[in-house]
Motif scaffolding. Structure first.
Motif, PDB file in Angstrom:
ATOM      1  N   ILE A  41       0.845  -1.197   0.000  1.00 12.99           N
ATOM      2  CA  ILE A  41       0.000   0.000   0.000  1.00 12.99           C
ATOM      3  C   ILE A  41       0.877   1.243   0.000  1.00 12.99           C
ATOM      4  N   ARG A  42       0.429   2.264  -0.697  1.00 12.53           N
ATOM      5  CA  ARG A  42       1.164   3.537  -0.721  1.00 12.53           C
ATOM      6  C   ARG A  42       0.182   4.702  -0.709  1.00 12.53           C
ATOM      7  N   HIS A  43       0.553   5.755  -0.008  1.00 11.76           N
ATOM      8  CA  HIS A  43      -0.232   6.993   0.010  1.00 11.76           C
ATOM      9  C   HIS A  43       0.580   8.069   0.713  1.00 11.76           C
ATOM     10  N   TYR A  44       0.152   9.313   0.580  1.00  7.37           N
ATOM     11  CA  TYR A  44       0.811  10.375   1.324  1.00  7.37           C
ATOM     12  C   TYR A  44       0.513  10.154   2.809  1.00  7.37           C
ATOM     13  N   PRO A  45       1.507  10.388   3.694  1.00  5.65           N
ATOM     14  CA  PRO A  45       1.292  10.102   5.121  1.00  5.65           C
ATOM     15  C   PRO A  45       0.025  10.750   5.670  1.00  5.65           C
ATOM     16  N   MET A  46      -0.807   9.931   6.295  1.00  6.25           N
ATOM     17  CA  MET A  46      -2.040  10.401   6.908  1.00  6.25           C
ATOM     18  C   MET A  46      -2.359   9.496   8.081  1.00  6.25           C
ATOM     19  N   GLU A  47      -2.397  10.088   9.263  1.00  4.82           N
ATOM     20  CA  GLU A  47      -2.669   9.324  10.478  1.00  4.82           C
ATOM     21  C   GLU A  47      -4.177   9.296  10.720  1.00  4.82           C
ATOM     22  N   ASP A  48      -4.759   8.122  10.585  1.00 12.91           N
ATOM     23  CA  ASP A  48      -6.221   8.002  10.661  1.00 12.91           C
ATOM     24  C   ASP A  48      -6.792   8.506  11.977  1.00 12.91           C
ATOM     25  N   SER A  49      -6.033   8.396  13.047  1.00 16.79           N
ATOM     26  CA  SER A  49      -6.561   8.749  14.374  1.00 16.79           C
ATOM     27  C   SER A  49      -6.692  10.251  14.584  1.00 16.79           C
ATOM     28  N   LEU A  50      -6.122  11.059  13.701  1.00 18.04           N
ATOM     29  CA  LEU A  50      -6.183  12.507  13.886  1.00 18.04           C
ATOM     30  C   LEU A  50      -7.586  13.052  13.657  1.00 18.04           C
ATOM     31  N   CYS A  51      -8.294  12.496  12.702  1.00 11.72           N
ATOM     32  CA  CYS A  51      -9.631  12.993  12.380  1.00 11.72           C
ATOM     33  C   CYS A  51     -10.586  11.813  12.350  1.00 11.72           C
ATOM     34  N   THR A  52     -11.467  11.745  13.327  1.00  4.74           N
ATOM     35  CA  THR A  52     -12.362  10.599  13.462  1.00  4.74           C
ATOM     36  C   THR A  52     -13.789  11.070  13.729  1.00  4.74           C
ATOM     37  N   LEU A  53     -14.725  10.207  13.387  1.00  8.75           N
ATOM     38  CA  LEU A  53     -16.138  10.492  13.648  1.00  8.75           C
ATOM     39  C   LEU A  53     -16.798   9.259  14.228  1.00  8.75           C
ATOM     40  N   ARG A  54     -17.471   9.441  15.359  1.00  9.47           N
ATOM     41  CA  ARG A  54     -18.329   8.402  15.931  1.00  9.47           C
ATOM     42  C   ARG A  54     -19.728   8.981  16.058  1.00  9.47           C
ATOM     43  N   THR A  55     -20.685   8.284  15.493  1.00 10.31           N
ATOM     44  CA  THR A  55     -22.062   8.755  15.557  1.00 10.31           C
ATOM     45  C   THR A  55     -23.012   7.585  15.415  1.00 10.31           C
ATOM     46  N   THR A  56     -24.192   7.758  15.973  1.00  5.23           N
ATOM     47  CA  THR A  56     -25.231   6.736  15.835  1.00  5.23           C
ATOM     48  C   THR A  56     -25.873   6.767  14.452  1.00  5.23           C
ATOM     49  N   GLU A  57     -25.605   7.816  13.694  1.00  9.20           N
ATOM     50  CA  GLU A  57     -26.159   7.930  12.349  1.00  9.20           C
ATOM     51  C   GLU A  57     -25.268   7.165  11.379  1.00  9.20           C
ATOM     52  N   GLU A  58     -25.665   5.963  11.013  1.00  8.04           N
ATOM     53  CA  GLU A  58     -24.815   5.084  10.220  1.00  8.04           C
ATOM     54  C   GLU A  58     -24.514   5.648   8.834  1.00  8.04           C
ATOM     55  N   LYS A  59     -25.494   6.309   8.227  1.00  6.23           N
ATOM     56  CA  LYS A  59     -25.254   6.873   6.898  1.00  6.23           C
ATOM     57  C   LYS A  59     -24.135   7.912   6.948  1.00  6.23           C
ATOM     58  N   LEU A  60     -24.197   8.791   7.927  1.00  6.54           N
ATOM     59  CA  LEU A  60     -23.186   9.838   8.052  1.00  6.54           C
ATOM     60  C   LEU A  60     -21.814   9.238   8.346  1.00  6.54           C
ATOM     61  N   ALA A  61     -21.779   8.249   9.229  1.00  3.65           N
ATOM     62  CA  ALA A  61     -20.509   7.587   9.546  1.00  3.65           C
ATOM     63  C   ALA A  61     -19.928   6.903   8.319  1.00  3.65           C
ATOM     64  N   GLY A  62     -20.779   6.257   7.534  1.00  7.36           N
ATOM     65  CA  GLY A  62     -20.315   5.581   6.329  1.00  7.36           C
ATOM     66  C   GLY A  62     -19.791   6.547   5.290  1.00  7.36           C
TER      67      GLY A  62
END
Length: 727
Positions: free
Chosen positions: A315-336
């Motif tokens: 896998i290759r991509h520009y460095p991006m730490e997933d934990s920096l920007c996260t969303l938790r919500t009960t709205e599954e559509k928005l989370a998806g």
């Protein structure tokens, strides 16, 4: 630090070649004498003696088109990011950890593609390597003596828009262990000095790619065929280990989706066909991919006597730490939707903001307006945005109105995109407040406006901008019946709405830049606004028409009017209503401007309703069709060559953060942002973390209250909110 004075090396095949620059206006008749060599893989090695005693070593390295580096057999990096020869990049790599006292080997796999496309500035006869190894304590440059061999292991035809060669790999022609100490390179030839080298070299302003391996999510093993599912769309390649009789073939099919029978669709709808043949040498072989693909699924077919021993995903991509920007919500559509968009930005941002990692692999200006805002929010960094701004600014020497693709040898011009370039500048300023950077590119922003001004009629509006493509939207069937002839390259005579709305937007941006820098206004936004209203506003309907002569009012003629502040006060509510009624009867890229315009009009409920709408034109439809990355269009069948990873569709990232969670960059506020949340009542639980200004912000909604937290320097969050709102 020792000054980098690159000495460029090449091979005799390129000796005496005078590189030809590909620059020209898109419609200018010009035949480039393309250098006949293509798809050239070259292996090169240099021994070097180093000392112990805690010495540190820095390698400065670059190549044209590209290099991959190993030190003592360990992968150490790759690059450089594609660039213009007039401002070519070199990388600095601390290779101390890869070295040991005594004799070491540096090994590079060099590549010259030789095609005129959106990827590299290739096909021009430039093939070169430069490297400088520095001992940090003494500032001494250690001598490097490079030997090379042309590899015959790779063959294949082009795919996509001739943006890559397929890699049929023959292990019988491959030099196994070529990058290890002790390999016998006595028959290799020395590289020679490239007398023609005319690069102006600067240190690459962005980081090197993150490159790593992991196992596929699932591998289904059947006799003669293994089926691989990586779990989501990625950018990268497969690493496979296998054994079998000499000359035995392994067929490798990759794709973004499956057919109804479960097989991999390798003739992808985006226009790429990922079908390659790997030929074994009789022992245990490893597949050595060089270029990358955008895909999720793979099908590995093999005959009797062949054993697949291991499959990994590179896998290759520009460095991006997933934990920096996260969303938790009960709205599954928005989370998806958020997850899908984040994946798209991650894998679509390589060494540039790619249009897509499959068909084009190039950086388009208009796409970058949306992608860059998403990427800056997801990473908290602006270095990729700044490189993008600079690379498009450099095209002013080809055309003061800028080119649509940068860098790359493919010359394309899109008027709409050029007029949006200053939006990139304002995004950088919003997040950094750096007036020096803004001032550096002010002349370019003014030059864009001046370039288009030659098309003004007596009222100050643009009439028939025929030198550049007038896009409006893409594909054409998503222009909401836009009533003006724009068949490429034919542009009908007369004034049409969208190009003039974007022109007014460029005026507005330039005026804002001049205000920030304390420069007297060079143009009048109010004057062009008045001319625009006079030409396109229909008072009886309180809407804007598509041209001076037309009575048709499309979504596009009104969304930019509202976004750029061109709507008379009396019509503001009607235009906002119209956008709500129309919804996304447009392509994916303009959806960003639709949502921003509605938010500016205070229609936050409508913003959320459109964001999660379940119709055929929306991100939920992509999820419904199995997307793990955003499509180029709202659905797979809504465009004849839809790519299934297209970052121009990632508007929900910035819309969710700014307009719903309410975190707005604002240099007038103490912390550089203001907090104005508009999380809908229907969302009961919501927790967003986002990087901003070197800190982490967290917005939480629960029990009817919205609270904003700011991260402490130690890394934990304050126990009490710095802002709380009752809903």
């Amino acid at each position: 630090m020792t000054k980098f004075e690159p000495v460029w090396l090449t091979i005799p095949l390129f000796d005496g070649i005078k590189p030809e620059k590909p620059y020209h206006k898109e419609h200018q008749k010009r035949t480039m004498q393309v250098f006949p060599v293509q798809n050239l893989h070259v292996l090169a090695r240099s021994d070097v003696e180093t000392e112990g005693n805690g010495e540190k070593y820095l390698l400065r390295i670059s190549a044209d088109d590209y290099y991959k580096l190993w030190v003592n057999g360990r992968f150490a990096g790759q690059g450089p990011a594609p660039a213009w020869p007039e401002k070519y990049y070199y990388n600095e790599i601390d290779i101390t950890e890869f070295l040991h006292p005594g004799k070491n080997v540096l090994a590079v796999h060099l590549y010259y593609q030789g095609l005129i496309n959106r990827v590299w500035n290739s096909g021009d006869g430039r093939f070169a390597l430069t490297a400088q190894l520095i001992c940090r304590s003494s500032e001494e440059c250690l001598p490097l003596s490079w030997k090379y061999k042309i590899s015959e292991a790779y063959t294949g035809e082009t795919t996509g828009y001739e943006t890559q060669f397929l890699e049929n790999f023959d292990s019988r022609r491959w030099d196994a262990d070529w990058n290890l100490p002790g390999f016998d390179d006595s028959r290799w030839e020395p590289m020679i000095k490239a007398e023609w080298a005319d690069y102006t070299c600067v240190r690459q302003p962005t980081k090197m790619l993150a490159v790593y391996e992991r196992a596929p999510e699932t591998v289904k093993k059947e006799d003669g065929c293994w089926y691989v599912d990586i779990g989501r769309e990625i950018t990268g390649s497969l690493r496979i280990k296998a054994s079998g009789p000499p000359g035995a073939e392994v067929e490798i099919l990759c794709g973004e989706e499956l057919r109804k029978d479960g097989s991999v669709r390798c003739d992808m709808r985006c226009g790429c066909t990922y079908r390659e043949i790997w030929t074994l040498d009789g022992g245990i072989c490893e597949l050595e991919p060089y270029d990358y693909k955008g895909f999720r699924y793979a099908e590995i077919r093999f005959g009797s006597g062949v054993k697949i021993l291991e499959i990994r995903v590179l896998i290759r991509h520009y460095p991006m730490e997933d934990s920096l920007c996260t969303l938790r919500t009960t709205e599954e559509k928005l989370a998806g939707i958020f997850s899908m968009c984040r994946n798209t930005v991650k894998y679509g941002t390589q060494e540039a903001y790619l249009d897509c990692p499959t068909r084009e692999k190039g950086q388009y200006l208009g796409d970058a307006v949306v992608t860059s805002r998403s990427q800056v929010w997801l990473t908290g960094k602006t270095e990729m945005l700044r490189k993008c701004i600079d690379q498009f600014a450099l095209t002013k020497d080809i055309c003061p109105g800028l080119m649509a693709v940068a860098p790359g040898a493919f010359m394309q011009e899109i008027a709409d995109f050029s007029l949006l370039w200053s939006q990139l500048l304002l995004t950088d300023y919003a997040f950094t407040g750096d007036k020096g950077f803004l001032r550096k590119y002010y002349d370019t922003a003014r030059g864009v406006v001046n370039y288009f001004s030659v098309y003004e009629d007596e009222s100050g509006l643009l009439d028939r901008v025929s030198e550049k493509w007038n896009l409006v939207d893409w594909p054409e069937n998503l222009r909401d019946g836009y009533d003006f002839t724009l068949s490429r390259p034919v542009v009908a005579k007369g004034c049409h709405n969208v190009i003039n709305a974007l022109y007014a937007g460029a005026f507005r941006a330039l005026t804002e830049i001049e205000r920030i820098l304390g420069i007297p206004a060079s143009c009048s936004f109010e004057k062009i606004r008045a001319a625009y209203i006079e030409a396109f506003y229909r008072p009886d309907r309180k809407l804007f028409a598509d041209s001076k002569q037309s009575g048709h009012c499309s979504l596009h003629s009104n969304l930019y009017a509202l976004y750029f502040g061109l709507v008379p006060g009396e019509a503001a509510d009607r235009v906002a209503d119209f956008l709500e009624e129309k919804g996304f009867c447009c392509g994916v890229m303009p959806s960003y401007f639709v949502l921003k315009a509605l938010a500016d009009a205070g229609r936050y409920e409508s913003v959320y309703r459109l964001l999660v709408n379940e119709g055929e034109h929306g991100w939920v439809n992509m999820l419904r069709e199995g997307a793990s990355a955003c499509f180029e269009a709202w659905g797979k069948e809504q465009k004849w060559n839809t790519s299934l990873c297209h970052p121009w569709a990632t508007a929900p990232v910035s819309i969710l953060i700014e307009e719903l969670a309410g975190i707005h960059p604002d240099l007038g506020e103490h912390n550089g942002y203001r907090f104005e949340p508009h999380i809908p009542d229907s969302i009961k639980e919501f927790c967003l973390t986002v990087p901003f200004g070197g800190k982490q912000l967290k917005v939480i909604k629960e029990d009817g209250r919205i609270a904003l937290y700011q991260q402490e320097s130690c890394g934990s969050f304050f126990h009490s909110a710095i802002d709380t709102r009752d809903m």
